[in-house]
Design a protein around this motif. Structure first.
Motif, PDB file in Angstrom:
ATOM      1  N   PRO A   1       0.813  -1.222   0.000  1.00 45.78           N
ATOM      2  CA  PRO A   1       0.000   0.000   0.000  1.00 45.78           C
ATOM      3  C   PRO A   1       0.845   1.269   0.000  1.00 45.78           C
ATOM      4  N   GLY A   2       0.572   2.135  -0.963  1.00 48.13           N
ATOM      5  CA  GLY A   2       1.289   3.399  -1.067  1.00 48.13           C
ATOM      6  C   GLY A   2       2.519   3.354  -1.942  1.00 48.13           C
ATOM      7  N   SER A   3       3.060   2.167  -2.191  1.00 40.46           N
ATOM      8  CA  SER A   3       4.249   2.045  -3.026  1.00 40.46           C
ATOM      9  C   SER A   3       3.858   1.991  -4.499  1.00 40.46           C
ATOM     10  N   ASP A   4       4.813   2.326  -5.368  1.00 43.69           N
ATOM     11  CA  ASP A   4       4.559   2.177  -6.798  1.00 43.69           C
ATOM     12  C   ASP A   4       5.089   0.845  -7.327  1.00 43.69           C
ATOM     13  N   HIS A   5       5.328  -0.096  -6.412  1.00 45.57           N
ATOM     14  CA  HIS A   5       5.748  -1.451  -6.772  1.00 45.57           C
ATOM     15  C   HIS A   5       4.890  -2.471  -6.048  1.00 45.57           C
TER      16      HIS A   5
END
Length: 310
Positions: free
Chosen positions: A295-299
């Motif tokens: 959650p919140g990461s671009d991965h």
């Protein structure tokens, strides 16, 4: 009375047919030329889904009738190039009772990823773009811990860790011996994005990216222990650097124990890039490879059970 077409008309028709056949076959030349194209092929591989769609639309716009077969061919070749490295390819079975669960996660410095990382609960966790506040919470979860503030990598292990190498100009990661029941060397990597350096982002040139991956491959080739590579390599699985690792060094992609898929999500999802990897060296296999949401990461994170082959 209906006139039969003359030899000249028939010749023109044959030329048109041959052109259509040639243009329709042309996209499939990618598979034979992609490595020979070198750095140009590396850059084209990144943008391949978008390029395939643009080319297909352009062919139809230029000629709505005759452009359809080449357009379909472009889309089909593009789909094979993109999804081919996602298809299951037997990573072998790990020997019973000898598996180690490993995970790699680019958390983009987001503390909100902590519950997901704890939910996966691997034996060895490699975190990149690791923020100090996240590191402070993850470190107590496991008895053994290595960290490098630049470029922000943390390794958290249930087994003792002995550092062998820390980040430097030729090595973007941490290399350490993991004293698991079957000891192995873990490479926790974050290779810079292969693009023109802009601003303060984590970028390098495509040429230097290839050099760094080549340096990793050279180290792997010299290892005398089993090897596990974890992390964000910024190397798409349809590009030359991925094939260098999985072909030239004999590493096995543990994520292909089942269906794989893109791990670069949010902003770059349309490019369908799988750049986060779990790779194991000769003699080791992989089971239960899968992605998990950060959650919140671009991965997306990646996790698999690895160990000596049965």
């Amino acid at each position: 009375m209906r006139r039969e077409p003359g030899p000249r008309a028939g010749g023109r028709r044959a030329v048109v047919v041959l052109r259509i056949v040639a243009v329709t076959a042309l996209p499939w030349a990618w598979f034979g030329l992609r490595d020979a194209l070198g750095l140009a092929g590396d850059v084209l591989a990144i943008f391949l889904p978008a390029l395939a769609v643009v080319a297909a639309v352009g062919l139809v716009v230029v000629n709505r009738r005759l452009g359809v077969p080449p357009a379909v061919s472009v889309l089909l070749a593009g789909a094979v190039a993109v999804a081919g490295p996602w298809t299951p390819a037997d990573a072998g079975a790990v020997a019973p009772g000898r598996g180690v669960t490993v995970a790699g996660a680019n958390v983009t410095g987001m503390p909100g990823t902590l519950p997901a990382l704890r939910g996966v609960d691997p034996d060895v966790l490699a975190v990149v773009e690791d923020a100090p506040e996240l590191d402070a919470q993850l470190a107590p979860d496991r008895p053994y811990h290595l960290a490098a503030r630049a470029p922000g990598i943390g390794v958290y292990s249930s087994f003792p860790l002995r550092p062998l190498e820390r980040p430097g100009p030729d090595f973007p990661g941490i290399r350490a011996v993991v004293a698991a029941p079957t000891p192995f060397v873990v490479y926790a990597l974050h290779v810079p994005k292969p693009w023109v350096p802009v601003g303060s982002g984590y970028f390098t040139s495509p040429a230097n990216h290839h050099r760094l991956v080549t340096e990793v491959a050279a180290r792997v080739a010299r290892e005398r222990r089993p090897v596990v590579i974890l992390g964000d390599l910024n190397s798409t699985d349809r590009a030359r650097d991925y094939r260098l690792l999985t072909g030239g060094t004999g590493l096995t992609d543990a994520m292909r124990d089942g269906w794989a898929g893109p791990t670069s999500v949010t902003t770059w999802l349309p490019l369908l890039l799988r750049i986060d990897h779990v790779l194991v060296g000769p003699g080791w296999c992989g089971d239960a490879g899968r992605r998990f949401t950060l959650p919140g990461s671009d991965h997306d994170g990646v996790v698999a059970t690895v160990g000596p082959c049965s």
